[in-house]
Motif scaffolding. Sequence first.
Motif, PDB file in Angstrom:
ATOM      1  N   MET A  56     -82.254 -66.771  22.648  1.00  6.60           N
ATOM      2  CA  MET A  56     -81.063 -67.541  22.324  1.00  6.60           C
ATOM      3  C   MET A  56     -80.642 -68.434  23.483  1.00  6.60           C
ATOM      4  O   MET A  56     -80.147 -69.545  23.270  1.00  6.60           O
ATOM      5  CB  MET A  56     -79.929 -66.607  21.916  1.00  6.60           C
ATOM      6  N   THR A  57     -80.824 -67.970  24.712  1.00  3.58           N
ATOM      7  CA  THR A  57     -80.480 -68.804  25.865  1.00  3.58           C
ATOM      8  C   THR A  57     -81.296 -70.079  25.870  1.00  3.58           C
ATOM      9  O   THR A  57     -80.767 -71.181  26.107  1.00  3.58           O
ATOM     10  CB  THR A  57     -80.704 -68.033  27.166  1.00  3.58           C
ATOM     11  N   GLY A 116     -71.428 -72.836  14.477  1.00  4.72           N
ATOM     12  CA  GLY A 116     -70.347 -73.774  14.722  1.00  4.72           C
ATOM     13  C   GLY A 116     -70.274 -74.227  16.170  1.00  4.72           C
ATOM     14  O   GLY A 116     -70.098 -75.430  16.443  1.00  4.72           O
ATOM     15  N   ASN A 117     -70.416 -73.307  17.087  1.00  3.04           N
ATOM     16  CA  ASN A 117     -70.311 -73.653  18.508  1.00  3.04           C
ATOM     17  C   ASN A 117     -71.471 -74.516  18.978  1.00  3.04           C
ATOM     18  O   ASN A 117     -71.274 -75.495  19.714  1.00  3.04           O
ATOM     19  CB  ASN A 117     -70.236 -72.379  19.357  1.00  3.04           C
ATOM     20  N   ILE A 118     -72.693 -74.160  18.583  1.00  3.06           N
ATOM     21  CA  ILE A 118     -73.860 -74.928  19.030  1.00  3.06           C
ATOM     22  C   ILE A 118     -73.870 -76.310  18.389  1.00  3.06           C
ATOM     23  O   ILE A 118     -74.087 -77.326  19.069  1.00  3.06           O
ATOM     24  CB  ILE A 118     -75.164 -74.174  18.703  1.00  3.06           C
ATOM     25  N   LEU A 119     -73.625 -76.366  17.077  1.00  3.66           N
ATOM     26  CA  LEU A 119     -73.610 -77.661  16.400  1.00  3.66           C
ATOM     27  C   LEU A 119     -72.481 -78.541  16.930  1.00  3.66           C
ATOM     28  O   LEU A 119     -72.673 -79.734  17.178  1.00  3.66           O
ATOM     29  CB  LEU A 119     -73.458 -77.457  14.891  1.00  3.66           C
ATOM     30  N   LEU A 154     -73.856 -74.804  29.616  1.00  2.00           N
ATOM     31  CA  LEU A 154     -72.876 -73.726  29.789  1.00  2.00           C
ATOM     32  C   LEU A 154     -72.521 -73.103  28.448  1.00  2.00           C
ATOM     33  O   LEU A 154     -72.465 -71.863  28.317  1.00  2.00           O
ATOM     34  CB  LEU A 154     -71.623 -74.276  30.469  1.00  2.00           C
ATOM     35  N   THR A 155     -72.306 -73.933  27.434  1.00  2.00           N
ATOM     36  CA  THR A 155     -71.976 -73.426  26.102  1.00  2.00           C
ATOM     37  C   THR A 155     -73.130 -72.631  25.519  1.00  2.00           C
ATOM     38  O   THR A 155     -72.926 -71.572  24.910  1.00  2.00           O
ATOM     39  CB  THR A 155     -71.623 -74.590  25.162  1.00  2.00           C
ATOM     40  N   GLY A 156     -74.354 -73.121  25.707  1.00  2.00           N
ATOM     41  CA  GLY A 156     -75.527 -72.419  25.188  1.00  2.00           C
ATOM     42  C   GLY A 156     -75.704 -71.043  25.797  1.00  2.00           C
ATOM     43  O   GLY A 156     -75.954 -70.055  25.090  1.00  2.00           O
ATOM     44  N   VAL A 157     -75.557 -70.967  27.119  1.00  2.00           N
ATOM     45  CA  VAL A 157     -75.694 -69.670  27.799  1.00  2.00           C
ATOM     46  C   VAL A 157     -74.562 -68.740  27.389  1.00  2.00           C
ATOM     47  O   VAL A 157     -74.772 -67.543  27.147  1.00  2.00           O
ATOM     48  CB  VAL A 157     -75.698 -69.872  29.331  1.00  2.00           C
ATOM     49  N   LEU A 158     -73.338 -69.279  27.296  1.00  4.67           N
ATOM     50  CA  LEU A 158     -72.181 -68.464  26.915  1.00  4.67           C
ATOM     51  C   LEU A 158     -72.339 -67.908  25.503  1.00  4.67           C
ATOM     52  O   LEU A 158     -72.063 -66.725  25.262  1.00  4.67           O
ATOM     53  CB  LEU A 158     -70.905 -69.298  27.017  1.00  4.67           C
ATOM     54  N   GLN A 159     -72.810 -68.730  24.569  1.00  4.50           N
ATOM     55  CA  GLN A 159     -72.993 -68.266  23.203  1.00  4.50           C
ATOM     56  C   GLN A 159     -74.113 -67.239  23.098  1.00  4.50           C
ATOM     57  O   GLN A 159     -74.029 -66.303  22.292  1.00  4.50           O
ATOM     58  CB  GLN A 159     -73.273 -69.459  22.282  1.00  4.50           C
ATOM     59  N   ALA A 160     -75.147 -67.405  23.904  1.00  7.43           N
ATOM     60  CA  ALA A 160     -76.219 -66.399  23.933  1.00  7.43           C
ATOM     61  C   ALA A 160     -75.682 -65.067  24.436  1.00  7.43           C
ATOM     62  O   ALA A 160     -76.016 -63.998  23.894  1.00  7.43           O
ATOM     63  CB  ALA A 160     -77.371 -66.880  24.820  1.00  7.43           C
ATOM     64  N   TYR A 161     -74.836 -65.123  25.467  1.00  6.60           N
ATOM     65  CA  TYR A 161     -74.235 -63.892  25.996  1.00  6.60           C
ATOM     66  C   TYR A 161     -73.317 -63.237  24.967  1.00  6.60           C
ATOM     67  O   TYR A 161     -73.362 -62.022  24.774  1.00  6.60           O
ATOM     68  CB  TYR A 161     -73.454 -64.222  27.275  1.00  6.60           C
TER      69      TYR A 161
END
Length: 225
Positions: A80-81, A157-160, A187-194
């Motif tokens: 996901m990261t 929603g967050n990634i798109l 930053l958003t991608g790493v945060l959403q993966a976490y």
Amino acid sequence: METITPQVICSIFGLPISSTIIHTWFCIALIILIIILLNKIKPILLDMLVEFLINLISDLMGIDHVEQYLPFLGTLAIFMTLANNLGLLPIINSPTSDINTPIALSIIVFFSVHFYGIKNKGVLGYMKDLASPIFLLPLEIIGQFSRTLSLSLRLFGNILGTDLIVAIITSIVPFFAPMPMMALSMLTGVLQAYIFTSLAAVYITSGLDLKETHGKRLLNNEAQK
């Protein structure tokens, strides 16, 4: 838009292969390539990565020995990261910006919760705890499906949204915006993966009988302080 309605690139045995599938395959191949290169050039980095994932999963689940959960949760976190940030590359979109990918990942998490729960308690023990008291079983089933749906929609929603914001601002201010916007996207991608991995770990823990172990660990930590 391709991020919402991915294009069909080709078909294999009558099955349509969309751009999302191609980008997912590319992401998997890139992960394998990076691991092979690190294993040859800097094996210690792989050891550090595994140790980091073990400590992360251990903190999330509240237990010390997480080796049996590492293959699933560790792979989920790594995939996901990279997948969330794949859209930073030219001509490639983040697989998670297609609603089908978050739904597929959430379904995998859904079944993993029950898999580890049954593995830890047995079928009868797990079903007994799941339906105890019995009149709460419908609410439990609704809760299981609703959190799976929210897990997928949150990620999508967050990634798109981030990809669209980066694309719009970059098109308006093409010379100054790309670097800060790329940093925001990463930053958003790493945060959403976490967040996704954290919720998966929490859901798995909820299906296990780990309260006593977690309590003992907290007492040990307090004693060490």
